[in-house]
Scaffold this motif. Sequence first.
Motif, PDB file in Angstrom:
ATOM      1  N   THR A   1      18.651 -36.766 -21.257  1.00  0.00           N
ATOM      2  CA  THR A   1      17.963 -35.713 -20.506  1.00  0.00           C
ATOM      3  C   THR A   1      16.462 -35.967 -20.477  1.00  0.00           C
ATOM      4  OG1 THR A   1      19.652 -34.069 -21.090  1.00  0.00           O
ATOM      5  CG2 THR A   1      17.511 -33.245 -20.355  1.00  0.00           C
ATOM      6  N   ALA A   2      15.897 -36.305 -21.621  1.00  0.00           N
ATOM      7  CA  ALA A   2      14.461 -36.575 -21.705  1.00  0.00           C
ATOM      8  C   ALA A   2      14.091 -37.801 -20.865  1.00  0.00           C
ATOM      9  CB  ALA A   2      14.063 -36.795 -23.162  1.00  0.00           C
ATOM     10  N   LEU A   3      14.937 -38.819 -20.926  1.00  0.00           N
ATOM     11  CA  LEU A   3      14.677 -40.032 -20.160  1.00  0.00           C
ATOM     12  C   LEU A   3      14.674 -39.732 -18.662  1.00  0.00           C
ATOM     13  CD1 LEU A   3      14.299 -43.102 -20.118  1.00  0.00           C
ATOM     14  CD2 LEU A   3      16.786 -43.334 -20.165  1.00  0.00           C
ATOM     15  N   GLY A   4      15.648 -38.938 -18.239  1.00  0.00           N
ATOM     16  CA  GLY A   4      15.721 -38.584 -16.822  1.00  0.00           C
ATOM     17  C   GLY A   4      14.522 -37.787 -16.358  1.00  0.00           C
ATOM     18  N   LYS A   5      14.070 -36.845 -17.176  1.00  0.00           N
ATOM     19  CA  LYS A   5      12.912 -36.022 -16.823  1.00  0.00           C
ATOM     20  C   LYS A   5      11.647 -36.863 -16.749  1.00  0.00           C
ATOM     21  CE  LYS A   5      14.582 -31.599 -18.655  1.00  0.00           C
ATOM     22  NZ  LYS A   5      14.401 -30.553 -19.704  1.00  0.00           N
TER      23      LYS A   5
END
Length: 204
Positions: free
Chosen positions: A195-199
Amino acid sequence: MSATPVRRTQEQRRTETIGKLVEATIESIEQVGYHRTSLGEICARSGVSKGGLFRHFGSRLDLIIAAAEEVAARHSAAFDDLRADGVPLGIDDILAFARARIRHETNVVWFEVLVAARTEPDLRERLAPITQSLYEMIEARAVANFEGLGLPEDLVRLAVTSAIHMFDGETIVSYSYPRPEVEAARMKSAVELFTALGKDLAAE
């Protein structure tokens, strides 16, 4: 007055017999393992004679490959059902689904055949295109799901296959060393990481 029995065509009988043999092969590999899945075992489970088996399959290897193709097809159908409504899924849904499919009893067959292919060149050669097709399908579904977020396709493909390999290893080890608390923490961390990587990438 009783209804007249519907006679099956030769093609229908052929399809039914092949289906019984493939299903019996999947069931046998799942329950007793790849190496104990003999032609005799398959015939006993399917109710088809060896003569009947050889009318449709030239060898045990042919039947094993047919079973592997069916397992791959079931995985593909499951991914299609997941996105039947066309609504994009979140990272948590994708990862939970991937883990559930990998832990599904049918996937044990995939594990067994992959391991056997390591030391059986003929099996490895024939399994390779099925494996490639399955992974390409999974990667394509992932790319389609996250389309519009601005994420690089190569990264999406890498992320989804990395998650699958992680869950593969987790599943295999869990048969002899189950650690549900660690597995729960692993899933939570994986969701947070992806999730953090995508954001971060979407914000660039």
